[in-house]
Design a protein around this motif. Structure first.
Motif, PDB file in Angstrom:
ATOM      1  N   UNK A 155      72.240   5.180  53.750  1.00 45.27           N
ATOM      2  CA  UNK A 155      72.880   5.558  55.010  1.00 45.27           C
ATOM      3  C   UNK A 155      74.104   6.404  54.679  1.00 45.27           C
ATOM      4  N   UNK A 156      74.047   7.663  55.118  1.00 46.65           N
ATOM      5  CA  UNK A 156      75.103   8.626  54.828  1.00 46.65           C
ATOM      6  C   UNK A 156      76.285   8.430  55.765  1.00 46.65           C
ATOM      7  N   UNK A 157      75.983   8.219  57.056  1.00 45.66           N
ATOM      8  CA  UNK A 157      77.048   8.103  58.041  1.00 45.66           C
ATOM      9  C   UNK A 157      76.486   7.520  59.330  1.00 45.66           C
ATOM     10  N   UNK A 158      77.388   6.942  60.126  1.00 45.50           N
ATOM     11  CA  UNK A 158      77.079   6.531  61.492  1.00 45.50           C
ATOM     12  C   UNK A 158      77.831   7.488  62.415  1.00 45.50           C
ATOM     13  N   UNK A 159      77.220   7.829  63.550  1.00 46.92           N
ATOM     14  CA  UNK A 159      77.844   8.778  64.471  1.00 46.92           C
ATOM     15  C   UNK A 159      77.684   8.295  65.901  1.00 46.92           C
ATOM     16  N   UNK A 160      78.757   8.462  66.684  1.00 44.88           N
ATOM     17  CA  UNK A 160      78.734   8.084  68.097  1.00 44.88           C
ATOM     18  C   UNK A 160      79.464   9.144  68.911  1.00 44.88           C
ATOM     19  N   UNK A 161      79.078   9.266  70.157  1.00 49.23           N
ATOM     20  CA  UNK A 161      79.745  10.194  71.054  1.00 49.23           C
ATOM     21  C   UNK A 161      81.133   9.652  71.394  1.00 49.23           C
TER      22      UNK A 161
END
Length: 190
Positions: A155-161
């Motif tokens: 898992x490289x990154x988590x992203x959210x608006x």
């Protein structure tokens, strides 16, 4: 990390995205200021800007899997995956996927839940991005990370608006970077 801290400070797209998100007081329970992204989806420019910012960030990171958390991660994930040349993997609530699944339980403010994914959807060593609309406590994102890592993904990154201000101090979930476009607005708009 907030987008404004990563070279996008003053970017008018962020203000447009923030303004396009409707704030609904006392939903689903009293005291909650619900960040409703359905109004963002009605605004073609703000919706496109949201996807474009994510695509610009992830285009050259070697990501082969975009994992979207049900249900609002399904709104952004497929568009991002298509644009960066990755596959989209849905992370679903229990009993929504046919066939063999792997699941991960997590704690919510008001109980517990689980995320499920098809066995074989991810190959060991694939680089993954986890996407959702909003991060509050980080419980759902952490469960997604654990689920993907159990299948051998990196898992490289988590992203959210949207990310709650309390998350600003954390910056990472389960050791993974967290990228957020905007902080929630607390004023009501209809």
């Amino acid at each position: 990390m907030f987008a404004a801290e990563n070279g996008l400070r003053g970017d008018p797209r962020l203000q447009g995205i923030s303004k396009a998100i409707r704030v609904v007081p006392d939903f689903p329970i009293p005291g909650i200021m619900f960040q409703d992204i359905t109004t963002l989806l009605l605004d073609h420019k703000a919706f496109k800007d949201t996807v474009d910012i994510f695509v610009d960030r992830y285009r050259d990171m070697g990501i082969s899997v975009v994992a979207g958390i049900e249900a609002r991660g399904f709104v952004f994930g497929p568009s991002i995956a298509l644009a960066i040349g990755a596959k989209f993997v849905p992370l679903r609530k229990p009993n929504k996927l046919p066939g063999e699944v792997i699941s991960e339980a997590y704690v919510l403010e008001y109980g517990t839940d689980r995320l499920e994914m098809h066995v074989g959807a991810i190959e060991p060593g694939e680089r993954a991005l986890v996407i959702d609309d909003l991060v509050a406590t980080g419980g759902t994102l952490s469960a997604a990370v654990r689920l993907l890592e159990r299948m051998g993904a990196e898992v490289v990154e988590c992203a959210c608006v949207v990310g709650l201000p309390e998350v600003r101090g954390q910056r990472r979930l389960d050791g993974k970077p967290l990228y957020i476009l905007v902080e929630p607005r607390l004023s009501v708009n209809y």
